[in-house]
Scaffold this motif. Structure first.
Motif, PDB file in Angstrom:
ATOM      1  N   ILE A  86       0.725  -1.127   0.005  1.00 26.46           N
ATOM      2  CA  ILE A  86       0.015   0.136  -0.007  1.00 26.46           C
ATOM      3  C   ILE A  86       0.877   1.291  -0.041  1.00 26.46           C
ATOM      4  O   ILE A  86       1.868   1.249   0.644  1.00 26.46           O
ATOM      5  CB  ILE A  86      -0.944   0.175   1.130  1.00 26.46           C
ATOM      6  N   ILE A  87       0.509   1.935  -0.877  1.00 30.23           N
ATOM      7  CA  ILE A  87       1.001   3.543  -0.872  1.00 30.23           C
ATOM      8  C   ILE A  87       0.421   4.415   0.201  1.00 30.23           C
ATOM      9  O   ILE A  87      -0.948   4.571   0.364  1.00 30.23           O
ATOM     10  CB  ILE A  87       1.020   4.156  -2.143  1.00 30.23           C
ATOM     11  N   LEU A  88       1.198   4.924   0.976  1.00 34.88           N
ATOM     12  CA  LEU A  88       0.785   5.551   2.284  1.00 34.88           C
ATOM     13  C   LEU A  88      -0.019   6.835   2.172  1.00 34.88           C
ATOM     14  O   LEU A  88       0.399   7.787   2.765  1.00 34.88           O
ATOM     15  CB  LEU A  88       1.685   5.549   3.445  1.00 34.88           C
ATOM     16  N   ILE A  89      -0.615   7.245   0.955  1.00 40.90           N
ATOM     17  CA  ILE A  89      -1.119   8.247   0.675  1.00 40.90           C
ATOM     18  C   ILE A  89      -2.744   8.068   0.207  1.00 40.90           C
ATOM     19  O   ILE A  89      -3.076   7.212  -0.556  1.00 40.90           O
ATOM     20  CB  ILE A  89      -0.729   8.790  -0.764  1.00 40.90           C
ATOM     21  N   GLU A  90      -3.596   8.506   1.195  1.00 39.15           N
ATOM     22  CA  GLU A  90      -5.192   8.667   1.012  1.00 39.15           C
ATOM     23  C   GLU A  90      -5.469   9.609  -0.511  1.00 39.15           C
ATOM     24  O   GLU A  90      -5.154  10.869  -0.151  1.00 39.15           O
ATOM     25  CB  GLU A  90      -5.915   8.952   2.213  1.00 39.15           C
ATOM     26  N   VAL A  91      -5.903   9.260  -1.316  1.00 38.07           N
ATOM     27  CA  VAL A  91      -6.210  10.068  -2.451  1.00 38.07           C
ATOM     28  C   VAL A  91      -7.891  10.740  -2.285  1.00 38.07           C
ATOM     29  O   VAL A  91      -8.587   9.725  -2.504  1.00 38.07           O
ATOM     30  CB  VAL A  91      -6.291   9.465  -3.949  1.00 38.07           C
ATOM     31  N   ILE A  92      -7.820  11.679  -1.897  1.00 35.59           N
ATOM     32  CA  ILE A  92      -9.394  12.213  -1.608  1.00 35.59           C
ATOM     33  C   ILE A  92      -9.827  13.009  -3.030  1.00 35.59           C
ATOM     34  O   ILE A  92      -9.051  13.879  -3.487  1.00 35.59           O
ATOM     35  CB  ILE A  92      -9.373  13.297  -0.730  1.00 35.59           C
ATOM     36  N   VAL A  93     -10.919  12.657  -3.513  1.00 29.81           N
ATOM     37  CA  VAL A  93     -11.533  13.047  -4.732  1.00 29.81           C
ATOM     38  C   VAL A  93     -12.713  13.794  -4.186  1.00 29.81           C
ATOM     39  O   VAL A  93     -13.760  13.241  -3.830  1.00 29.81           O
ATOM     40  CB  VAL A  93     -11.918  12.118  -5.753  1.00 29.81           C
ATOM     41  N   ARG A  94     -12.905  15.198  -4.755  1.00 26.95           N
ATOM     42  CA  ARG A  94     -14.153  16.042  -4.267  1.00 26.95           C
ATOM     43  C   ARG A  94     -14.992  16.681  -5.276  1.00 26.95           C
ATOM     44  O   ARG A  94     -14.091  17.319  -6.398  1.00 26.95           O
ATOM     45  CB  ARG A  94     -13.611  17.093  -3.229  1.00 26.95           C
ATOM     46  N   ASN A  95     -15.994  16.358  -5.364  1.00 28.60           N
ATOM     47  CA  ASN A  95     -17.088  16.998  -6.624  1.00 28.60           C
ATOM     48  C   ASN A  95     -17.717  18.319  -5.918  1.00 28.60           C
ATOM     49  O   ASN A  95     -17.914  19.074  -6.697  1.00 28.60           O
ATOM     50  CB  ASN A  95     -17.847  16.116  -7.367  1.00 28.60           C
ATOM     51  N   ILE A  96     -18.270  18.132  -4.674  1.00 26.70           N
ATOM     52  CA  ILE A  96     -18.862  19.018  -4.069  1.00 26.70           C
ATOM     53  C   ILE A  96     -18.345  19.323  -2.761  1.00 26.70           C
ATOM     54  O   ILE A  96     -17.632  18.298  -1.791  1.00 26.70           O
ATOM     55  CB  ILE A  96     -20.459  18.479  -3.806  1.00 26.70           C
ATOM     56  N   ALA A  97     -18.452  20.683  -2.141  1.00 21.79           N
ATOM     57  CA  ALA A  97     -17.797  20.851  -0.980  1.00 21.79           C
ATOM     58  C   ALA A  97     -18.550  20.605   0.278  1.00 21.79           C
ATOM     59  O   ALA A  97     -19.841  20.789   0.270  1.00 21.79           O
ATOM     60  CB  ALA A  97     -17.491  22.585  -0.828  1.00 21.79           C
TER      61      ALA A  97
END
Length: 236
Positions: A86-97
């Motif tokens: 596992i790469i220790l980066i959480e990738v957060i994807v946001r379409n709405i605030a």
């Protein structure tokens, strides 16, 4: 497939070795946590729902060319997966605030963003999963180079481009979600972890009702019913 020794336990899953060195079994737990583990509870059947939802979504993404660690669902709570680093980066994807984005930047809750925002968090509970910029990622040796950061962003946007219209057809707004990635036995970066209401925010298109773990975070109740509804919409 024989489940052997426990190799990792997180907030939502346990990982076990198997009799195949390249495969692991992910056991989905019924535990609920929020605010980096500060709030905890248990909801019987939650793990099975997340396993089934993730299975359907991984299969759908695979049909669209997105490779993941998913191999097959073994039973209600167990999924067979490729073993990844596992790469220790959480990738957060946001379409709405909403959530922390609204809180930290003052963007009104529910504001549709002018473009999809991709953020990085450090996958480190002890530090509270802090925000990362590219230089942080490189200093911490979380990736090999900037090209891999670009690859993570591109893969996350690709997943969003598939999931957002998919859920729109199911009457759900994909507000934001968290992805994790890992390196397989050949060093290739692939999608890992899970895709479920535990790490996605879903709002009903017609009513705005929250259909995800925010029901637990915000004490709204009805979490299992909401997860069941998400699964039903996926299956139908």
């Amino acid at each position: 497939m024989e489940k052997r020794d426990l190799i990792y336990e997180g907030k939502a899953k346990r990982l076990f070795n198997t009799d195949d060195a390249n495969l692991v079994i992910a056991e989905f737990k019924d535990d609920l946590t929020a605010f980096n583990g500060a709030k905890k509870d248990n909801e019987a059947g939650k793990g099975a729902l997340n396993n089934k939802i993730s299975t359907e979504l991984f299969k759908m993404l695979a049909s669209r060319g997105v490779e993941s660690h998913f191999v097959e669902m073994l039973d209600d709570n167990n999924m067979l997966c490729k073993k990844v680093d596992i790469i220790l980066i959480e990738v957060i994807v946001r379409n709405i605030a909403t959530g922390s984005l609204s809180k930290n930047l003052g963007i009104p809750d529910g504001t549709v963003l002018p473009f999809t925002l991709v953020e990085f968090d450090y996958k480190n509970d002890a530090l509270g999963d802090p925000k990362l910029n590219d230089q942080h990622c490189l200093i911490l040796n979380l990736v090999k180079n900037e090209a891999e950061l670009d690859q993570l962003r591109a893969m996350a946007r690709e997943v969003n481009d598939i999931l957002r219209p998919y859920f729109h057809e199911k009457g759900l707004n994909l507000v934001d979600f968290k992805l994790e990635f890992g390196r397989d036995a050949n060093g290739k970066i692939i999608l890992a972890d899970e895709i479920s209401p535990d790490n996605c925010r879903f709002w009903d298109l017609a009513t705005g009702e929250k259909m995800d773990k925010d029901r637990f975070r915000q004490g709204l109740g009805g979490l299992k019913v909401a997860y069941e509804e998400v699964l039903n919409r996926i299956l139908n």
